[in-house]
Design an enzyme around this catalytic site. Sequence first.
Site, PDB file in Angstrom:
ATOM      1  N   ASP A 145     -10.967   2.861   3.950  1.00  0.00           N
ATOM      2  CA  ASP A 145     -11.065   1.240   3.914  1.00  0.00           C
ATOM      3  C   ASP A 145     -12.652   1.258   3.826  1.00  0.00           C
ATOM      4  O   ASP A 145     -13.120   0.119   3.713  1.00  0.00           O
ATOM      5  CB  ASP A 145     -10.815   0.533   5.198  1.00  0.00           C
ATOM      6  CG  ASP A 145      -9.399  -0.040   4.993  1.00  0.00           C
ATOM      7  OD1 ASP A 145      -9.553  -0.787   3.907  1.00  0.00           O
ATOM      8  OD2 ASP A 145      -8.758  -0.475   6.014  1.00  0.00           O
ATOM      9  N   GLN A 195      -4.601  -1.202   9.712  1.00  0.00           N
ATOM     10  CA  GLN A 195      -4.491  -2.674   9.156  1.00  0.00           C
ATOM     11  C   GLN A 195      -5.099  -3.722  10.060  1.00  0.00           C
ATOM     12  O   GLN A 195      -4.693  -3.553  11.531  1.00  0.00           O
ATOM     13  CB  GLN A 195      -2.992  -2.784   8.724  1.00  0.00           C
ATOM     14  CG  GLN A 195      -3.055  -4.233   8.111  1.00  0.00           C
ATOM     15  CD  GLN A 195      -3.553  -4.279   6.653  1.00  0.00           C
ATOM     16  OE1 GLN A 195      -3.690  -3.159   5.837  1.00  0.00           O
ATOM     17  NE2 GLN A 195      -3.728  -5.419   6.250  1.00  0.00           N
ATOM     18  N   LYS A 234       1.097  -1.263  -0.033  1.00  0.00           N
ATOM     19  CA  LYS A 234      -0.089   0.219  -0.024  1.00  0.00           C
ATOM     20  C   LYS A 234       0.999   1.017  -0.116  1.00  0.00           C
ATOM     21  O   LYS A 234       0.602   2.048  -0.803  1.00  0.00           O
ATOM     22  CB  LYS A 234      -0.934   0.183   1.174  1.00  0.00           C
ATOM     23  CG  LYS A 234      -1.978  -1.257   1.097  1.00  0.00           C
ATOM     24  CD  LYS A 234      -2.736  -1.383   2.359  1.00  0.00           C
ATOM     25  CE  LYS A 234      -3.894  -2.416   2.398  1.00  0.00           C
ATOM     26  NZ  LYS A 234      -4.582  -2.790   3.292  1.00  0.00           N
TER      27      LYS A 234
HETATM   28  N1  GUN Z   1      -6.715  -6.652   6.415  1.00  0.00           N
HETATM   29  C1  GUN Z   1      -6.848  -7.686   5.623  1.00  0.00           C
HETATM   30  N2  GUN Z   1      -7.283  -6.971   4.424  1.00  0.00           N
HETATM   31  C2  GUN Z   1      -7.666  -5.732   4.890  1.00  0.00           C
HETATM   32  C3  GUN Z   1      -8.165  -4.413   4.330  1.00  0.00           C
HETATM   33  O1  GUN Z   1      -8.779  -4.265   3.234  1.00  0.00           O
HETATM   34  N3  GUN Z   1      -8.104  -3.342   5.148  1.00  0.00           N
HETATM   35  C4  GUN Z   1      -7.479  -3.382   6.343  1.00  0.00           C
HETATM   36  N4  GUN Z   1      -7.552  -2.273   7.184  1.00  0.00           N
HETATM   37  N5  GUN Z   1      -7.017  -4.225   6.862  1.00  0.00           N
HETATM   38  C5  GUN Z   1      -7.048  -5.420   6.354  1.00  0.00           C
END
Ligand code: GUN
Length: 309
Positions: free
Chosen positions: A121, A98, A54
Amino acid sequence: MSANLLRGKPIADAIKSEVEAEVAEIRASHGFSPCLAVVRVGEDPASAVYVGSKVKTAEELGIISEHLHFPAETPHEKIVDVVKALNARDDVDGILVQLPLPKHIDERTVLELIDPEKDVDGFHPVNAGRLMQGHEALTPCTPAGVIEVLKRSGIAIAGKNAVVVGRSNIVGKPMAMLLLQENATVTICHSRTANLADVCSRADILVAAIGRAGFIKAEHIGEGSTVIDVGINNVSDPAFARELFGPDDLEKRLGVIENRGFTLVGDVNPKDAMEKAANFTPVPGGIGLLTVAMLMKNTVTAAKMRRKL
Ligand code: GUN
Protein backbone atom coordinates in the site's frame (compact mmCIF):
# COMPACT_ATOMS: atom_id res chain seq x y z
CA MET A 1 -17.06 21.91 -25.39
CA SER A 2 -17.35 18.41 -24.00
CA ALA A 3 -14.42 16.86 -22.17
CA ASN A 4 -12.59 13.80 -23.42
CA LEU A 5 -13.35 10.99 -20.94
CA LEU A 6 -10.24 9.31 -19.53
CA ARG A 7 -11.62 5.84 -18.87
CA GLY A 8 -9.79 3.66 -16.37
CA LYS A 9 -10.59 0.26 -17.83
CA PRO A 10 -8.28 0.13 -20.87
CA ILE A 11 -5.39 1.50 -18.82
CA ALA A 12 -6.02 -0.84 -15.87
CA ASP A 13 -6.31 -3.76 -18.32
CA ALA A 14 -2.99 -2.86 -19.96
CA ILE A 15 -1.24 -2.69 -16.57
CA LYS A 16 -2.79 -5.99 -15.48
CA SER A 17 -1.61 -7.67 -18.72
CA GLU A 18 1.91 -6.41 -18.10
CA VAL A 19 1.79 -7.71 -14.51
CA GLU A 20 0.44 -11.08 -15.66
CA ALA A 21 3.32 -11.44 -18.13
CA GLU A 22 5.82 -10.49 -15.44
CA VAL A 23 4.36 -13.01 -12.98
CA ALA A 24 4.62 -15.74 -15.64
CA GLU A 25 8.22 -14.79 -16.31
CA ILE A 26 9.08 -14.88 -12.59
CA ARG A 27 7.48 -18.30 -12.29
CA ALA A 28 9.37 -19.61 -15.36
CA SER A 29 12.75 -18.20 -14.37
CA HIS A 30 12.65 -18.39 -10.57
CA GLY A 31 10.07 -21.05 -9.77
CA PHE A 32 7.70 -19.12 -7.53
CA SER A 33 4.62 -16.89 -7.77
CA PRO A 34 4.44 -13.60 -5.87
CA CYS A 35 2.12 -13.79 -2.86
CA LEU A 36 -0.17 -11.08 -1.48
CA ALA A 37 -1.75 -11.33 1.99
CA VAL A 38 -4.78 -9.13 2.68
CA VAL A 39 -5.91 -8.58 6.28
CA ARG A 40 -9.49 -7.45 6.87
CA VAL A 41 -11.08 -6.86 10.27
CA GLY A 42 -14.83 -6.47 10.76
CA GLU A 43 -17.74 -6.18 8.35
CA ASP A 44 -17.41 -2.80 6.62
CA PRO A 45 -19.37 -3.48 3.40
CA ALA A 46 -17.19 -1.31 1.15
CA SER A 47 -14.04 -3.02 2.50
CA ALA A 48 -15.53 -6.42 1.75
CA VAL A 49 -16.10 -5.38 -1.88
CA TYR A 50 -12.61 -3.85 -2.26
CA VAL A 51 -10.85 -6.85 -0.71
CA GLY A 52 -12.89 -9.26 -2.82
CA SER A 53 -11.78 -7.39 -5.92
CA LYS A 54 -8.12 -7.38 -4.83
CA VAL A 55 -8.06 -11.12 -4.11
CA LYS A 56 -9.91 -12.00 -7.34
CA THR A 57 -7.64 -9.83 -9.51
CA ALA A 58 -4.53 -11.33 -7.90
CA GLU A 59 -5.73 -14.82 -8.76
CA GLU A 60 -6.51 -13.82 -12.36
CA LEU A 61 -2.93 -12.62 -12.82
CA GLY A 62 -1.26 -15.66 -11.24
CA ILE A 63 -0.44 -13.94 -7.94
CA ILE A 64 -1.08 -16.11 -4.90
CA SER A 65 -3.44 -14.36 -2.51
CA GLU A 66 -4.47 -14.99 1.06
CA HIS A 67 -7.49 -13.27 2.57
CA LEU A 68 -7.26 -13.23 6.36
CA HIS A 69 -10.60 -12.05 7.74
CA PHE A 70 -11.18 -11.47 11.45
CA PRO A 71 -14.30 -10.53 13.44
CA ALA A 72 -14.78 -6.86 14.39
CA GLU A 73 -14.11 -7.57 18.08
CA THR A 74 -10.66 -9.13 17.46
CA PRO A 75 -8.21 -7.57 19.96
CA HIS A 76 -5.50 -5.17 18.79
CA GLU A 77 -2.78 -7.56 20.00
CA LYS A 78 -4.10 -10.36 17.79
CA ILE A 79 -3.83 -8.19 14.66
CA VAL A 80 -0.31 -7.19 15.72
CA ASP A 81 0.59 -10.89 15.95
CA VAL A 82 -0.94 -11.58 12.54
CA VAL A 83 1.15 -8.84 10.89
CA LYS A 84 4.31 -10.03 12.66
CA ALA A 85 3.70 -13.57 11.43
CA LEU A 86 3.22 -12.34 7.84
CA ASN A 87 6.42 -10.28 8.11
CA ALA A 88 8.28 -13.43 9.16
CA ARG A 89 6.98 -15.63 6.31
CA ASP A 90 9.44 -15.82 3.43
CA ASP A 91 6.73 -16.79 0.91
CA VAL A 92 4.69 -13.61 1.55
CA ASP A 93 5.75 -10.70 -0.70
CA GLY A 94 3.00 -8.17 0.00
CA ILE A 95 0.96 -7.34 3.11
CA LEU A 96 -2.12 -5.12 2.93
CA VAL A 97 -4.23 -4.22 5.96
CA GLN A 98 -7.56 -2.96 4.66
CA LEU A 99 -8.70 0.34 6.18
CA PRO A 100 -10.69 1.42 8.07
CA LEU A 101 -9.92 -0.78 11.07
CA PRO A 102 -12.34 -1.01 14.02
CA LYS A 103 -11.81 1.87 16.49
CA HIS A 104 -10.18 -0.21 19.22
CA ILE A 105 -7.34 -1.19 16.87
CA ASP A 106 -4.60 1.42 16.59
CA GLU A 107 -4.23 1.89 12.84
CA ARG A 108 -0.90 3.67 12.99
CA THR A 109 0.73 1.00 15.16
CA VAL A 110 -0.45 -1.74 12.81
CA LEU A 111 0.62 0.05 9.61
CA GLU A 112 4.04 0.92 11.03
CA LEU A 113 4.57 -2.70 11.96
CA ILE A 114 4.36 -3.92 8.35
CA ASP A 115 7.81 -4.69 6.92
CA PRO A 116 8.44 -1.74 4.54
CA GLU A 117 9.71 -4.23 1.93
CA LYS A 118 6.25 -5.89 1.97
CA ASP A 119 4.23 -2.65 2.27
CA VAL A 120 2.33 -2.85 -1.04
CA ASP A 121 0.00 0.00 0.00
CA GLY A 122 3.03 2.29 0.44
CA PHE A 123 1.59 3.65 3.72
CA HIS A 124 4.63 2.89 5.93
CA PRO A 125 6.60 6.02 6.96
CA VAL A 126 9.77 4.50 5.47
CA ASN A 127 8.11 4.33 2.06
CA ALA A 128 6.51 7.77 2.49
CA GLY A 129 9.95 9.14 3.38
CA ARG A 130 11.63 7.41 0.45
CA LEU A 131 8.99 8.86 -1.90
CA MET A 132 9.51 12.32 -0.45
CA GLN A 133 13.28 12.06 -0.95
CA GLY A 134 12.84 10.78 -4.51
CA HIS A 135 14.22 7.29 -3.85
CA GLU A 136 12.85 3.96 -5.00
CA ALA A 137 9.79 3.19 -2.88
CA LEU A 138 6.54 1.27 -2.84
CA THR A 139 4.07 4.09 -3.56
CA PRO A 140 0.37 4.34 -2.64
CA CYS A 141 -1.73 2.69 -5.34
CA THR A 142 -4.33 5.36 -6.10
CA PRO A 143 -1.94 8.28 -6.70
CA ALA A 144 0.42 5.97 -8.62
CA GLY A 145 -2.60 5.05 -10.76
CA VAL A 146 -3.30 8.73 -11.45
CA ILE A 147 0.24 9.15 -12.82
CA GLU A 148 -0.26 6.09 -15.06
CA VAL A 149 -3.51 7.55 -16.44
CA LEU A 150 -1.86 10.89 -17.20
CA LYS A 151 1.20 9.32 -18.85
CA ARG A 152 -0.65 6.67 -20.83
CA SER A 153 -3.17 9.28 -22.04
CA GLY A 154 -0.35 11.48 -23.34
CA ILE A 155 -1.03 14.34 -20.92
CA ALA A 156 2.13 16.32 -20.20
CA ILE A 157 3.00 16.80 -16.51
CA ALA A 158 6.43 18.49 -16.54
CA GLY A 159 6.19 22.26 -16.12
CA LYS A 160 2.40 22.19 -15.65
CA ASN A 161 0.48 23.66 -12.74
CA ALA A 162 -0.89 20.73 -10.77
CA VAL A 163 -3.31 21.38 -7.93
CA VAL A 164 -4.18 18.60 -5.48
CA VAL A 165 -7.26 19.17 -3.33
CA GLY A 166 -6.94 17.03 -0.20
CA ARG A 167 -3.97 16.26 2.02
CA SER A 168 -4.51 12.70 3.24
CA ASN A 169 -1.54 10.39 3.73
CA ILE A 170 -3.23 7.87 1.41
CA VAL A 171 -3.91 10.11 -1.58
CA GLY A 172 -3.30 13.87 -1.34
CA LYS A 173 0.25 13.99 0.04
CA PRO A 174 1.71 11.11 -2.02
CA MET A 175 -0.11 12.48 -5.09
CA ALA A 176 1.64 15.82 -4.64
CA MET A 177 5.02 14.08 -4.27
CA LEU A 178 4.53 11.95 -7.40
CA LEU A 179 3.51 15.01 -9.44
CA LEU A 180 6.56 16.85 -8.12
CA GLN A 181 8.74 13.91 -9.14
CA GLU A 182 7.30 14.32 -12.65
CA ASN A 183 8.39 17.98 -12.54
CA ALA A 184 4.97 19.61 -12.17
CA THR A 185 4.59 22.82 -10.16
CA VAL A 186 2.48 21.50 -7.32
CA THR A 187 -0.01 23.19 -4.99
CA ILE A 188 -1.79 21.30 -2.21
CA CYS A 189 -5.18 22.71 -1.16
CA HIS A 190 -7.32 21.71 1.80
CA SER A 191 -10.27 22.75 3.94
CA ARG A 192 -8.51 25.91 5.17
CA THR A 193 -7.26 27.10 1.76
CA ALA A 194 -8.29 30.70 1.01
CA ASN A 195 -9.78 31.43 -2.42
CA LEU A 196 -9.95 27.76 -3.32
CA ALA A 197 -11.77 28.39 -6.61
CA ASP A 198 -9.08 30.86 -7.75
CA VAL A 199 -6.27 28.41 -7.00
CA CYS A 200 -8.02 25.41 -8.54
CA SER A 201 -9.14 27.23 -11.68
CA ARG A 202 -5.51 28.05 -12.52
CA ALA A 203 -4.57 24.36 -12.58
CA ASP A 204 -3.59 22.58 -15.77
CA ILE A 205 -4.07 19.34 -13.85
CA LEU A 206 -6.58 19.31 -10.98
CA VAL A 207 -6.74 16.26 -8.71
CA ALA A 208 -9.76 16.08 -6.40
CA ALA A 209 -9.34 13.84 -3.34
CA ILE A 210 -11.57 15.38 -0.71
CA GLY A 211 -14.29 12.83 -0.03
CA ARG A 212 -17.31 15.09 -0.69
CA ALA A 213 -19.67 14.36 -3.57
CA GLY A 214 -19.59 16.99 -6.32
CA PHE A 215 -17.57 19.46 -4.22
CA ILE A 216 -15.50 20.68 -7.20
CA LYS A 217 -17.75 22.79 -9.43
CA ALA A 218 -17.55 25.03 -12.50
CA GLU A 219 -15.90 27.86 -10.54
CA HIS A 220 -12.98 25.53 -9.61
CA ILE A 221 -12.35 24.15 -13.08
CA GLY A 222 -10.10 25.87 -15.62
CA GLU A 223 -11.16 25.90 -19.27
CA GLY A 224 -9.26 23.17 -21.09
CA SER A 225 -7.77 21.62 -17.94
CA THR A 226 -7.39 17.97 -17.04
CA VAL A 227 -9.56 17.01 -14.06
CA ILE A 228 -8.79 13.81 -12.16
CA ASP A 229 -11.55 12.69 -9.82
CA VAL A 230 -10.34 10.37 -7.07
CA GLY A 231 -13.52 10.55 -4.96
CA ILE A 232 -16.01 7.72 -4.52
CA ASN A 233 -19.19 8.84 -2.72
CA ASN A 234 -22.75 7.56 -2.49
CA VAL A 235 -25.53 9.94 -3.55
CA SER A 236 -29.09 8.90 -2.74
CA ASP A 237 -30.94 12.23 -3.12
CA PRO A 238 -32.54 12.58 -6.58
CA ALA A 239 -32.60 16.39 -6.22
CA PHE A 240 -28.82 16.42 -5.70
CA ALA A 241 -28.39 14.04 -8.64
CA ARG A 242 -30.17 16.64 -10.82
CA GLU A 243 -27.40 19.14 -9.97
CA LEU A 244 -24.68 16.65 -10.86
CA PHE A 245 -25.74 15.03 -14.10
CA GLY A 246 -26.59 16.41 -17.51
CA PRO A 247 -29.47 15.15 -19.67
CA ASP A 248 -27.29 12.36 -21.17
CA ASP A 249 -26.72 10.74 -17.81
CA LEU A 250 -29.52 11.84 -15.48
CA GLU A 251 -32.22 9.28 -16.31
CA LYS A 252 -29.80 6.38 -15.90
CA ARG A 253 -28.54 7.73 -12.57
CA LEU A 254 -32.03 8.30 -11.21
CA GLY A 255 -32.81 4.71 -12.18
CA VAL A 256 -29.75 3.48 -10.27
CA ILE A 257 -30.81 5.45 -7.17
CA GLU A 258 -34.29 3.96 -7.43
CA ASN A 259 -33.04 0.39 -7.80
CA ARG A 260 -29.98 0.34 -5.53
CA GLY A 261 -30.66 3.27 -3.20
CA PHE A 262 -27.60 5.30 -4.28
CA THR A 263 -25.37 6.13 -7.22
CA LEU A 264 -21.57 6.54 -7.17
CA VAL A 265 -20.36 10.12 -7.52
CA GLY A 266 -16.84 11.53 -7.35
CA ASP A 267 -15.62 14.71 -5.69
CA VAL A 268 -16.20 16.63 -8.93
CA ASN A 269 -19.52 17.80 -10.37
CA PRO A 270 -19.44 15.76 -13.60
CA LYS A 271 -21.74 18.07 -15.54
CA ASP A 272 -19.46 21.04 -14.85
CA ALA A 273 -16.29 19.07 -15.62
CA MET A 274 -17.69 17.87 -18.94
CA GLU A 275 -18.46 21.48 -19.88
CA LYS A 276 -15.19 23.12 -18.87
CA ALA A 277 -12.37 20.56 -18.79
CA ALA A 278 -10.51 19.10 -21.76
CA ASN A 279 -10.04 15.73 -20.03
CA PHE A 280 -11.99 14.19 -17.17
CA THR A 281 -11.93 10.82 -15.35
CA PRO A 282 -15.48 9.49 -14.81
CA VAL A 283 -16.85 7.98 -11.57
CA PRO A 284 -17.40 5.08 -11.68
CA GLY A 285 -15.06 3.80 -14.38
CA GLY A 286 -12.11 6.12 -13.82
CA ILE A 287 -9.32 6.13 -11.24
CA GLY A 288 -10.98 3.52 -9.00
CA LEU A 289 -10.10 0.79 -11.49
CA LEU A 290 -6.42 1.76 -11.36
CA THR A 291 -6.06 1.24 -7.60
CA VAL A 292 -6.34 -2.54 -7.81
CA ALA A 293 -4.13 -2.74 -10.92
CA MET A 294 -1.40 -0.74 -9.17
CA LEU A 295 -1.65 -2.97 -6.10
CA MET A 296 -0.85 -5.94 -8.33
CA LYS A 297 2.06 -4.06 -9.83
CA ASN A 298 3.35 -3.16 -6.35
CA THR A 299 3.11 -6.80 -5.27
CA VAL A 300 5.37 -7.87 -8.13
CA THR A 301 7.73 -4.95 -7.46
CA ALA A 302 7.91 -5.92 -3.77
CA ALA A 303 8.63 -9.55 -4.66
CA LYS A 304 11.42 -8.57 -7.05
CA MET A 305 13.01 -6.06 -4.66
CA ARG A 306 12.91 -8.25 -1.56
CA ARG A 307 14.10 -11.35 -3.39
CA LYS A 308 16.73 -9.30 -5.27
CA LEU A 309 15.66 -10.49 -8.74
N1 GUN B 1 -9.32 1.60 2.28
C1 GUN B 1 -9.70 2.43 1.28
N2 GUN B 1 -8.72 2.52 0.35
C2 GUN B 1 -7.71 1.74 0.77
C3 GUN B 1 -6.43 1.40 0.25
O1 GUN B 1 -6.00 1.86 -0.82
N3 GUN B 1 -5.69 0.54 0.98
C4 GUN B 1 -6.13 0.03 2.15
N4 GUN B 1 -5.32 -0.79 2.81
N5 GUN B 1 -7.29 0.32 2.67
C5 GUN B 1 -8.08 1.17 1.98
